[in-house]
Design a protein around this motif. Structure first.
Motif, PDB file in Angstrom:
ATOM      1  N   ARG A  74       3.274   0.237 -12.634  1.00 21.93           N
ATOM      2  CA  ARG A  74       3.975  -0.849 -11.949  1.00 21.93           C
ATOM      3  C   ARG A  74       3.299  -2.186 -12.214  1.00 21.93           C
ATOM      4  NH1 ARG A  74       4.603   3.551  -9.710  1.00 21.93           N
ATOM      5  NH2 ARG A  74       6.377   4.204  -8.453  1.00 21.93           N
ATOM      6  N   ARG A  75       2.750  -2.330 -13.375  1.00 20.72           N
ATOM      7  CA  ARG A  75       1.996  -3.535 -13.709  1.00 20.72           C
ATOM      8  C   ARG A  75       2.821  -4.796 -13.449  1.00 20.72           C
ATOM      9  NH1 ARG A  75       0.873  -5.511 -19.296  1.00 20.72           N
ATOM     10  NH2 ARG A  75       2.296  -3.861 -19.875  1.00 20.72           N
ATOM     11  N   GLY A  76       2.182  -5.742 -12.779  1.00 20.57           N
ATOM     12  CA  GLY A  76       2.837  -7.013 -12.535  1.00 20.57           C
ATOM     13  C   GLY A  76       3.623  -7.080 -11.238  1.00 20.57           C
ATOM     14  N   THR A  77       3.867  -5.912 -10.598  1.00 24.68           N
ATOM     15  CA  THR A  77       4.618  -5.926  -9.350  1.00 24.68           C
ATOM     16  C   THR A  77       3.685  -6.245  -8.179  1.00 24.68           C
ATOM     17  OG1 THR A  77       4.236  -3.591  -8.952  1.00 24.68           O
ATOM     18  CG2 THR A  77       6.201  -4.163 -10.211  1.00 24.68           C
ATOM     19  N   SER A  78       4.266  -6.403  -6.986  1.00 22.31           N
ATOM     20  CA  SER A  78       3.428  -6.742  -5.830  1.00 22.31           C
ATOM     21  C   SER A  78       2.508  -5.580  -5.463  1.00 22.31           C
ATOM     22  CB  SER A  78       4.308  -7.143  -4.645  1.00 22.31           C
ATOM     23  OG  SER A  78       5.314  -6.183  -4.457  1.00 22.31           O
ATOM     24  N   THR A  79       2.947  -4.337  -5.683  1.00 24.95           N
ATOM     25  CA  THR A  79       2.082  -3.174  -5.422  1.00 24.95           C
ATOM     26  C   THR A  79       0.815  -3.290  -6.269  1.00 24.95           C
ATOM     27  OG1 THR A  79       4.169  -1.977  -5.510  1.00 24.95           O
ATOM     28  CG2 THR A  79       2.183  -0.669  -5.169  1.00 24.95           C
ATOM     29  N   ASP A  80       1.006  -3.620  -7.525  1.00 22.67           N
ATOM     30  CA  ASP A  80      -0.108  -3.730  -8.456  1.00 22.67           C
ATOM     31  C   ASP A  80      -1.033  -4.869  -8.053  1.00 22.67           C
ATOM     32  OD1 ASP A  80      -1.672  -3.452 -10.769  1.00 22.67           O
ATOM     33  OD2 ASP A  80      -0.442  -4.906 -11.839  1.00 22.67           O
ATOM     34  N   ARG A  81      -0.444  -6.006  -7.731  1.00 17.87           N
ATOM     35  CA  ARG A  81      -1.275  -7.158  -7.348  1.00 17.87           C
ATOM     36  C   ARG A  81      -2.030  -6.878  -6.053  1.00 17.87           C
ATOM     37  NH1 ARG A  81       2.551 -10.546 -10.060  1.00 17.87           N
ATOM     38  NH2 ARG A  81       3.986 -10.495  -8.319  1.00 17.87           N
ATOM     39  N   GLY A  82      -1.369  -6.158  -5.138  1.00 20.18           N
ATOM     40  CA  GLY A  82      -2.022  -5.782  -3.879  1.00 20.18           C
ATOM     41  C   GLY A  82      -3.240  -4.920  -4.152  1.00 20.18           C
ATOM     42  N   LEU A  83      -3.095  -3.998  -5.075  1.00 27.96           N
ATOM     43  CA  LEU A  83      -4.207  -3.102  -5.404  1.00 27.96           C
ATOM     44  C   LEU A  83      -5.392  -3.876  -5.980  1.00 27.96           C
ATOM     45  CD1 LEU A  83      -5.098   0.027  -6.066  1.00 27.96           C
ATOM     46  CD2 LEU A  83      -4.810  -0.888  -8.361  1.00 27.96           C
ATOM     47  N   VAL A  84      -5.072  -4.757  -6.928  1.00 29.05           N
ATOM     48  CA  VAL A  84      -6.148  -5.517  -7.573  1.00 29.05           C
ATOM     49  C   VAL A  84      -6.864  -6.381  -6.532  1.00 29.05           C
ATOM     50  CG1 VAL A  84      -6.674  -7.271  -9.303  1.00 29.05           C
ATOM     51  CG2 VAL A  84      -5.023  -5.484  -9.825  1.00 29.05           C
ATOM     52  N   ALA A  85      -6.070  -7.002  -5.644  1.00 24.36           N
ATOM     53  CA  ALA A  85      -6.672  -7.844  -4.607  1.00 24.36           C
ATOM     54  C   ALA A  85      -7.561  -7.009  -3.687  1.00 24.36           C
ATOM     55  CB  ALA A  85      -5.574  -8.536  -3.804  1.00 24.36           C
ATOM     56  N   SER A  86      -7.074  -5.829  -3.269  1.00 23.93           N
ATOM     57  CA  SER A  86      -7.859  -5.030  -2.322  1.00 23.93           C
ATOM     58  C   SER A  86      -9.143  -4.512  -2.972  1.00 23.93           C
ATOM     59  CB  SER A  86      -7.021  -3.882  -1.765  1.00 23.93           C
ATOM     60  OG  SER A  86      -6.684  -2.990  -2.797  1.00 23.93           O
ATOM     61  N   THR A  87      -9.095  -4.249  -4.279  1.00 28.42           N
ATOM     62  CA  THR A  87     -10.339  -3.809  -4.927  1.00 28.42           C
ATOM     63  C   THR A  87     -11.367  -4.919  -4.909  1.00 28.42           C
ATOM     64  OG1 THR A  87      -9.443  -4.475  -7.055  1.00 28.42           O
ATOM     65  CG2 THR A  87      -9.358  -2.149  -6.555  1.00 28.42           C
ATOM     66  N   LEU A  88     -10.887  -6.154  -5.105  1.00 33.84           N
ATOM     67  CA  LEU A  88     -11.818  -7.285  -5.080  1.00 33.84           C
ATOM     68  C   LEU A  88     -12.440  -7.433  -3.696  1.00 33.84           C
ATOM     69  CD1 LEU A  88      -9.994  -9.955  -7.244  1.00 33.84           C
ATOM     70  CD2 LEU A  88     -12.169  -8.820  -7.709  1.00 33.84           C
ATOM     71  N   ILE A  89     -11.585  -7.303  -2.664  1.00 36.51           N
ATOM     72  CA  ILE A  89     -12.088  -7.462  -1.294  1.00 36.51           C
ATOM     73  C   ILE A  89     -13.099  -6.366  -0.979  1.00 36.51           C
ATOM     74  CG2 ILE A  89     -11.432  -7.367   1.145  1.00 36.51           C
ATOM     75  CD1 ILE A  89      -8.720  -8.629   0.229  1.00 36.51           C
ATOM     76  N   ILE A  90     -12.717  -5.108  -1.265  1.00 36.02           N
ATOM     77  CA  ILE A  90     -13.603  -3.996  -0.909  1.00 36.02           C
ATOM     78  C   ILE A  90     -14.921  -4.067  -1.674  1.00 36.02           C
ATOM     79  CG2 ILE A  90     -13.866  -1.476  -1.030  1.00 36.02           C
ATOM     80  CD1 ILE A  90     -11.126  -1.189   0.003  1.00 36.02           C
ATOM     81  N   SER A  91     -14.848  -4.453  -2.967  1.00 36.96           N
ATOM     82  CA  SER A  91     -16.118  -4.484  -3.698  1.00 36.96           C
ATOM     83  C   SER A  91     -16.986  -5.663  -3.275  1.00 36.96           C
ATOM     84  CB  SER A  91     -15.878  -4.496  -5.217  1.00 36.96           C
ATOM     85  OG  SER A  91     -14.967  -5.511  -5.552  1.00 36.96           O
ATOM     86  N   ALA A  92     -16.417  -6.602  -2.508  1.00 39.20           N
ATOM     87  CA  ALA A  92     -17.223  -7.709  -2.006  1.00 39.20           C
ATOM     88  C   ALA A  92     -17.982  -7.332  -0.732  1.00 39.20           C
ATOM     89  CB  ALA A  92     -16.349  -8.931  -1.756  1.00 39.20           C
ATOM     90  N   ILE A  93     -17.535  -6.234  -0.069  1.00 38.02           N
ATOM     91  CA  ILE A  93     -18.213  -5.797   1.155  1.00 38.02           C
ATOM     92  C   ILE A  93     -19.274  -4.762   0.775  1.00 38.02           C
ATOM     93  CG2 ILE A  93     -17.872  -4.839   3.469  1.00 38.02           C
ATOM     94  CD1 ILE A  93     -14.894  -5.404   3.117  1.00 38.02           C
ATOM     95  N   PRO A  94     -20.500  -4.887   1.305  1.00 35.42           N
ATOM     96  CA  PRO A  94     -21.513  -3.877   0.978  1.00 35.42           C
ATOM     97  C   PRO A  94     -21.103  -2.508   1.531  1.00 35.42           C
ATOM     98  CG  PRO A  94     -22.487  -5.784   2.059  1.00 35.42           C
ATOM     99  CD  PRO A  94     -21.012  -5.940   2.168  1.00 35.42           C
ATOM    100  N   TYR A  95     -21.480  -1.474   0.782  1.00 32.58           N
ATOM    101  CA  TYR A  95     -21.090  -0.118   1.164  1.00 32.58           C
ATOM    102  C   TYR A  95     -21.620   0.264   2.538  1.00 32.58           C
ATOM    103  CZ  TYR A  95     -21.025   4.937   1.322  1.00 32.58           C
ATOM    104  OH  TYR A  95     -20.844   6.224   1.732  1.00 32.58           O
ATOM    105  N   TYR A  96     -22.894  -0.103   2.823  1.00 32.69           N
ATOM    106  CA  TYR A  96     -23.485   0.334   4.100  1.00 32.69           C
ATOM    107  C   TYR A  96     -22.745  -0.256   5.287  1.00 32.69           C
ATOM    108  CZ  TYR A  96     -25.927  -4.168   3.999  1.00 32.69           C
ATOM    109  OH  TYR A  96     -26.229  -5.504   3.951  1.00 32.69           O
TER     110      TYR A  96
END
Lengths: 361, 330
Positions: free
Chosen positions: B139-161
């Motif tokens: 689904r490249r380019g759709t809102s589902t795809d953009r949502g995923l990319v955004a959430s990965t950025l957010i989650i990887s910005a938070i420390p795991y602990y």
């Protein structure tokens, strides 16, 4: 070589409609790709037909719409990323807008494609046999064993030595020529009625090129199929094609029987193509005459005749019609079967009297 | 093929030997004096410390010390720390703990099943991540795809602990969705085992699957645009099979490579996960040893960790050669 197994299931499309019109009919095909920069007009108002047992050669520079138009015949353009208009009929079956399952039944079965550069066009992680078996079993309900035998038979047919052993090889274990043979074996495994060869010899050295072209021709005779051969090599066209279609900037610019078009070309772009062919047999001192300039952008095609920015014969046309008016694809002075898209009134005289010497040497 | 594996095996052994030397060197050259640590604080005289120093062989050259240690790994040895104080350390002997004077290796092995159990969560995030990545690539380019990319950025910005702590705080303490259970071995109580690990697995999966999703998305987009995928379509292969067989086969290769190393890191000790969810594994043991200055345990953990990473690399190389037939020739 072994003979070909003729006990194939009937093709899914009804043969009755095929009697009324050629096996493949392309009518006013337009293919466009919307992009961030604008609409790419890859193919515009293209029409041609191919009968069973005949070969059509499509020739033109890179980006002239050759591959795009033939991929449309298989319905390979992603509906979300492309706009298709016009009509493509394979044995009467409309391709544009056809359902996925219809297309799937057609692909690789009634219509098969040989791609350029088999090193990237075949899967590096599956054995050659595996890929042929998959192609065969998609359209034939046979056991795996029967399919493997069929794959070995096909490899033998296209002239691969020791097919029983090579069937288990991976692509990287094949030489360039053998890869293309394997690609052809895979394309022919279901006895397609229409074979599209997209620059099948571009990646190969010349001696292998000749073998591959020979093979395509032999296969065509054996199967009686229609063949479209896409190339930018006029030598290939002269060798194989019954008809030739010259494309420029997504449009047909000259179309007719091969011999007729090559001996009586009526369009400056075709003259340019003929002038760019090296003659290694009779006169090696003959200079090549390159076509000046580069192919036009398909985002903003030139006004009028798409070839006018590179055309050196505009003084043969009154006024500035070349710049302002798109010439229609019309029969020239040599009869109904030979179509050309050019404003020049008497291209035949111009070619025969002034240019032939220079171009043909 | 066998030659390929053998060559890899030899280089793996060499890497482990080199690592053991570095770890040993760090251990001997470190600021902590083992004799001082082993000498009971209240009754330690300088004389006694010197005796322990001598019986541990610390006065000998480093090379000799290393060879003694290395021999112990294979055949075991008696670790003597002063006259009358000797601990039998069977092979593989990685030294004795300063705290309880017991051999290190059996202690770590006891903790190991818990860490393996947590590491199994790695397979969950791998599978979930690849599935999400493949769907996003489709689904490249759709809102589902953009949502995923955004959430990965957010989650990887938070420390795991932080994620693990918040999960524990809310899901266990505040809302009670997960009960506060302690780890039980799988062999004793499979349901209790899974119950205790459910939350750590969930947190690991949620946190790490996004990385894998993004990684496999990129890999999948690339392989979907390959010529051989177009060939498969042109032969009439159905779209789902084009994705699941032809494209995925090529796309998982780089993902598996990363996962091999990642999984080894998990096995070497999931410090945060074990500490936050109170699971007594390798990571928690190592953490406790740092605060207690129990050097033999720390260096043994480092060594075992490096062995895991070397083994994982080896396995990845072997799996790679099965996934990509072109590797077998080299």
């Amino acid at each position: 070589m072994t003979t070909v197994d003729r006990t194939m299931p009937e093709p899914v499309v009804a043969p009755s409609s095929a009697q009324q019109e050629p096996f493949l009919v392309v009518e006013d095909l337009t293919v466009q790709f919307p992009t961030h920069d604008g609409l790419v007009q890859a193919v515009t108002d293209l029409s041609y037909a191919v009968e069973l047992g005949e070969t059509l050669g499509i020739v033109g520079e890179s980006g002239s719409g050759k591959s795009v138009s033939s991929m449309a015949v298989l319905g390979l353009h992603d509906a979300k990323r492309s706009r298709l208009e016009g009509s493509i009929r394979v044995a009467g079956q409309e391709i544009i807008g056809a359902s996925k399952s219809t297309l799937r039944r057609l692909r690789g079965n009634d219509v098969a494609m040989i791609f350029q550069d088999p090193l990237t066009a075949l899967h590096p992680f599956f054995t050659v046999g595996n890929q042929i078996v998959e192609a065969y079993r998609l359209h034939n309900q046979v056991s795996k064993k029967a399919a493997w035998n069929r794959a070995i038979e096909m490899l033998d047919l296209v002239g691969i030595p020791e097919p029983q052993r090579r069937v288990n090889d991976y692509l990287h274990q094949f030489s360039g020529g053998m890869r293309q043979r394997a690609m052809i074996a895979m394309a022919l495994v279901n006895n397609p009625k229409l074979l599209i060869a997209d620059e099948p010899t571009t990646a190969l050295d010349v001696t292998v090129q000749a073998q591959i072209l020979d093979l395509v021709q032999t296969m065509q005779k054996e199967f009686g199929s229609a063949v479209i051969i896409i190339t930018h090599d006029l030598g290939v066209i002269a060798e194989l094609a019954d008809d030739v279609l010259v494309m420029y900037a997504g449009r047909a610019v000259e179309h007719g029987p091969t011999k007729e078009v090559l001996t009586h070309p009526e369009m400056p772009y075709t003259w340019g193509l003929l002038g760019s062919v090296a003659d290694v047999v009779s006169d090696t001192s003959k200079p090549l005459i390159p076509i000046p300039g580069t192919p036009p952008s398909l985002l903003n095609p030139p006004s009028g005749c798409p070839f006018h920015p590179r055309c050196t014969y505009q003084d043969h046309v009154e006024g500035s019609r070349c710049v302002s008016e798109l010439p229609l694809l019309r029969p020239g002075p040599r009869g109904e079967s030979h179509l050309k898209r050019c404003h020049i009134k008497d291209p035949e005289t111009l070619y025969q009297e002034e240019l032939k010497e220079e171009i043909m040497g | 093929m066998i030659g390929y594996i053998l060559r890899r095996l030899v280089s793996a052994v060499l890497v482990v030997i080199a690592t053991s030397m570095i770890v040993f060197l760090l251990f001997t050259l470190g600021p902590s004096d083992p004799a001082q640590r082993l000498c009971s604080a209240d009754r330690c005289t300088e004389e006694r410390r010197a005796l322990i120093h001598q019986s541990l062989g610390l006065d000998k050259p480093v090379v000799e010390q290393y060879l003694t240690w290395a021999k112990g790994v294979f055949v075991g040895r008696d670790v003597s720390y002063g006259p009358g104080f000797s601990v039998d350390c069977p092979a593989p002997c990685l030294g004795i703990s300063y705290i309880n004077k017991e051999p290190v290796f059996p202690t770590l092995m006891e903790r190991f099943p818990a860490t393996i159990s947590i590491a199994l969560g790695g397979f969950m995030y791998l599978i979930v991540g690849v599935i999400i990545g493949v769907l996003a690539a489709r689904r490249r380019g759709t809102s589902t795809d953009r949502g995923l990319v955004a959430s990965t950025l957010i989650i990887s910005a938070i420390p795991y602990y932080l994620v693990a702590l918040l999960a524990y705080l809310y899901l266990v303490l505040k809302w009670g969705i997960f009960s506060e259970t302690s780890y039980v071995p799988l062999t004793e109580d499979p349901i209790g085992w899974a119950g205790a690990l459910a939350l750590p697995w969930l947190v690991l999966t949620v946190y790490f699957c996004v990385t894998y999703a993004r990684f496999s998305r990129g890999s999948m987009i690339e392989s979907l645009s390959e010529d051989y995928v177009r060939t498969a379509r042109a032969m009439g292969v159905s779209e789902s099979k084009v994705v699941a067989k032809h494209a995925l086969r090529a796309a998982v290769v780089p993902v598996i490579t990363i996962f091999g190393i990642d999984f080894a890191t998990l096995l070497a000790g999931t410090v945060f996960t074990e500490a936050i969810f109170g699971i007594n594994g390798i990571g928690r043991t190592a953490l406790a040893s740092i605060t207690q200055g129990d050097l033999p345990i720390i260096s043994a953990t480092v060594l075992i960790g490096s062995v895991f990473i070397v083994i994982a690399n080896l396995l990845v190389d072997i799996i790679y050669s099965f996934l990509d037939p072109r590797v077998r020739l080299s």
